[in-house]
Design an enzyme around this catalytic site. Structure first.
Site, PDB file in Angstrom:
ATOM      1  CG  ASP A   7      17.173 -13.270   3.637  1.00  0.00           C
ATOM      2  OD1 ASP A   7      17.376 -13.460   2.417  1.00  0.00           O
ATOM      3  OD2 ASP A   7      17.781 -12.848   4.079  1.00  0.00           O
TER       4      ASP A   7
ATOM      5  CG  HIS B 176      21.386 -11.604   3.872  1.00  0.00           C
ATOM      6  ND1 HIS B 176      19.905 -11.878   3.140  1.00  0.00           N
ATOM      7  CD2 HIS B 176      21.748 -10.497   2.721  1.00  0.00           C
ATOM      8  CE1 HIS B 176      20.073 -11.625   2.139  1.00  0.00           C
ATOM      9  NE2 HIS B 176      21.608 -10.700   1.708  1.00  0.00           N
TER      10      HIS B 176
HETATM   11  P1  NAX Z   1      24.807  -0.886  -6.472  1.00  0.00           P
HETATM   12  O1  NAX Z   1      26.278  -1.336  -6.818  1.00  0.00           O
HETATM   13  O2  NAX Z   1      23.881  -1.030  -7.972  1.00  0.00           O
HETATM   14  O3  NAX Z   1      24.370   0.724  -5.557  1.00  0.00           O
HETATM   15  C1  NAX Z   1      25.596   0.844  -4.476  1.00  0.00           C
HETATM   16  C2  NAX Z   1      25.810   2.047  -4.758  1.00  0.00           C
HETATM   17  O4  NAX Z   1      27.267   2.242  -3.657  1.00  0.00           O
HETATM   18  C3  NAX Z   1      26.873   2.447  -5.730  1.00  0.00           C
HETATM   19  O5  NAX Z   1      25.943   4.099  -5.977  1.00  0.00           O
HETATM   20  C4  NAX Z   1      28.138   3.054  -4.744  1.00  0.00           C
HETATM   21  O6  NAX Z   1      28.409   4.651  -5.736  1.00  0.00           O
HETATM   22  C5  NAX Z   1      27.212   3.509  -3.646  1.00  0.00           C
HETATM   23  N1  NAX Z   1      28.378   3.492  -2.939  1.00  0.00           N
HETATM   24  C6  NAX Z   1      29.624   2.781  -2.190  1.00  0.00           C
HETATM   25  N2  NAX Z   1      30.637   3.149  -0.946  1.00  0.00           N
HETATM   26  C7  NAX Z   1      29.602   4.303  -1.174  1.00  0.00           C
HETATM   27  C8  NAX Z   1      30.108   4.482   0.278  1.00  0.00           C
HETATM   28  N3  NAX Z   1      31.201   4.724   0.762  1.00  0.00           N
HETATM   29  N4  NAX Z   1      29.148   6.271   0.350  1.00  0.00           N
HETATM   30  C9  NAX Z   1      28.330   5.706  -0.554  1.00  0.00           C
HETATM   31  N5  NAX Z   1      27.860   5.270  -1.426  1.00  0.00           N
HETATM   32  C10 NAX Z   1      28.796   4.578  -1.851  1.00  0.00           C
HETATM   33  O7  NAX Z   1      24.799  -1.729  -5.609  1.00  0.00           O
HETATM   34  P2  NAX Z   1      22.438  -2.362  -5.202  1.00  0.00           P
HETATM   35  O8  NAX Z   1      22.101  -3.459  -5.915  1.00  0.00           O
HETATM   36  O9  NAX Z   1      21.851  -0.932  -5.126  1.00  0.00           O
HETATM   37  O10 NAX Z   1      22.925  -3.195  -3.802  1.00  0.00           O
HETATM   38  C11 NAX Z   1      23.637  -2.853  -2.805  1.00  0.00           C
HETATM   39  C12 NAX Z   1      24.285  -3.751  -2.088  1.00  0.00           C
HETATM   40  O11 NAX Z   1      22.978  -3.797  -0.982  1.00  0.00           O
HETATM   41  C13 NAX Z   1      25.548  -4.243  -1.988  1.00  0.00           C
HETATM   42  O12 NAX Z   1      26.127  -4.932  -0.499  1.00  0.00           O
HETATM   43  C14 NAX Z   1      24.061  -5.874  -2.317  1.00  0.00           C
HETATM   44  O13 NAX Z   1      25.056  -6.756  -1.911  1.00  0.00           O
HETATM   45  C15 NAX Z   1      23.074  -5.147  -1.147  1.00  0.00           C
HETATM   46  N6  NAX Z   1      21.738  -6.301  -0.963  1.00  0.00           N
HETATM   47  C16 NAX Z   1      21.597  -6.523   0.059  1.00  0.00           C
HETATM   48  C17 NAX Z   1      20.137  -7.338   0.496  1.00  0.00           C
HETATM   49  C18 NAX Z   1      19.437  -7.850   1.456  1.00  0.00           C
HETATM   50  O14 NAX Z   1      18.500  -8.332   1.742  1.00  0.00           O
HETATM   51  N7  NAX Z   1      20.324  -6.960   2.872  1.00  0.00           N
HETATM   52  C19 NAX Z   1      19.244  -8.108  -1.017  1.00  0.00           C
HETATM   53  C20 NAX Z   1      19.937  -7.588  -1.899  1.00  0.00           C
HETATM   54  C21 NAX Z   1      21.113  -6.388  -2.138  1.00  0.00           C
HETATM   55  O15 NAX Z   1      21.800  -7.545  -2.943  1.00  0.00           O
END
Ligand code: NAX
Length: 328
Positions: free
Chosen positions: A159, A187
């Site tokens: 952000d 956020h």
């Molecule tokens: P993806 O769905 O591509 O990847 C998430 C990964 O996490 C998957 O491979 C899944 O198998 C794994 N996972 C799920 N549960 C798990 C656990 N208990 N232990 C270990 N791994 C686990 O998502 P992606 O685009 O990489 O985004 C990840 C997270 O970042 C999301 O929650 C998203 O909302 C968040 N974001 C946060 C942002 C921020 O500024 N704070 C911005 C970007 C993003 O939206």
């Protein structure tokens, strides 16, 4: 040579993981002279994909990448961790209630917090990226009573960087001329990007812009809703920019802020600026020698006060909700 630093990344097989791991391994997280051991945590069905990413990491022959370990057990993945990037989370799916979302993420961040508590190194630094990031960080922190609370942080650096870029576009100044910008609060869409203390080449940014309508109707909503705009355009959520912000967040925490500047981090409140103690909220912070401090003494005008309060109210409600669910 220096002892390798153990860096644990959760959600390593996801899209942010894919954009993040190569930059950690090439030295952008900690510095060009710091070797790293990568520990990847994934859920069992994604282990094979994580192995594929590890194969590619091998194929880069990064001089700083000392080892890679992959596990679906948090107790293994966080063992000896010095830095933990908690990226994997449960996304909100269509029709999902907030309570269900918080509960599903509690099932992820509570055991991870406990594993960090029991197995991480004494100097552990945690950055939560997975949404809802601030409240997920609160859940993990509550499950880690032996770790100092301030080691749990949530990412608002994306952000912050988005706000820098929008302000640079509006004023025609290079981003490198802009200092002291702040993201306050959650956020989420209620976050407040504050330019009243920001400086552009030494001049007050609000004076340089002097366009209250742009600020209220364009800048703030553009920054706050940028994530949705990226999804709309790309057909997928921000990944490379989120990974970049995670790198920036940890790099700044470890290596410090530049003199005369500050950054934004979601951190446990000490009560500063009227934010209730313990809430993980974004503040202006400076960092030095691996520790950070909230910038004190900023005057908060009425415009800012109302927006900070609205975002903090949302954080308070999220804390109440996870408390009611027994997650903290
Ligand atoms: P993806 O769905 O591509 O990847 C998430 C990964 O996490 C998957 O491979 C899944 O198998 C794994 N996972 C799920 N549960 C798990 C656990 N208990 N232990 C270990 N791994 C686990 O998502 P992606 O685009 O990489 O985004 C990840 C997270 O970042 C999301 O929650 C998203 O909302 C968040 N974001 C946060 C942002 C921020 O500024 N704070 C911005 C970007 C993003 O939206």
């Amino acid at each position: 040579t220096r002892t390798p630093v153990n860096v644990t990344v959760t959600g390593a097989a996801g899209q942010i993981g894919y954009a993040l791991l190569f930059r950690i391994a090439s030295g952008h997280l900690l510095g060009a002279d710091v070797p790293v051991n990568l520990r990847l945590l994934e859920i069992t069905p994604a282990l094979k994909a994580a192995e594929g990413t590890a194969m590619e990491l091998d194929d880069c022959a990064f001089p700083l990448l000392n080892s890679i370990e992959i596990s679906d057990d948090p107790n293994v993945a966080f063992d000896g961790a010095n830095v933990a990037l908690l990226v994997g989370a449960r996304p909100r799916t269509k029709g999902m209630e907030r309570g269900d979302l918080l509960e599903a993420n509690g099932g992820i961040f509570k055991p991870q917090g406990k594993a960090i508590n029991d197995h991480a190194a004494d100097d552990i630094k945690v950055l939560v990226v997975g949404n809802p990031a601030n409240t997920n960080a609160l859940i993990a922190q509550a499950a880690a009573p032996d770790v100092p609370a301030e080691r749990f942080t949530a990412m608002t650096r994306l952000d912050h960087n988005r706000a820098l870029s929008q302000l640079a576009k509006k004023t025609g100044a290079p981003v490198s001329d802009i200092k002291r910008l702040t993201i306050w609060g959650n956020h989420s869409a209620t976050q407040y990007p504050d330019i009243f203390h920001a400086e552009i080449a030494g001049k007050n940014a609000a004076d340089v812009v002097s366009d209250q309508a742009w600020l209220a109707d364009d800048f703030i909503p553009t920054v706050a809703k940028r994530g949705a705009a990226i999804i709309e355009a790309r057909g997928a959520s921000s990944a490379a920019s989120a990974a970049n912000a995670a790198i920036d967040h940890v790099h700044t925490w470890v290596n410090g802020t530049a003199a005369g500047d500050w950054t934004s981090m979601g951190i446990p409140s000490d009560g500063s600026y009227g934010v209730p103690e313990g809430l993980i909220s974004s503040f202006p912070v400076t960092a030095e020698n691996g520790t950070y401090k909230i910038v004190q003494g900023l005057e908060i005008n009425e415009f800012s006060r109302a927006r900070i309060d609205a975002s903090v109210k949302e954080l308070t409600e999220e804390r109440e909700a996870v408390r009611a669910l027994g997650l903290i």
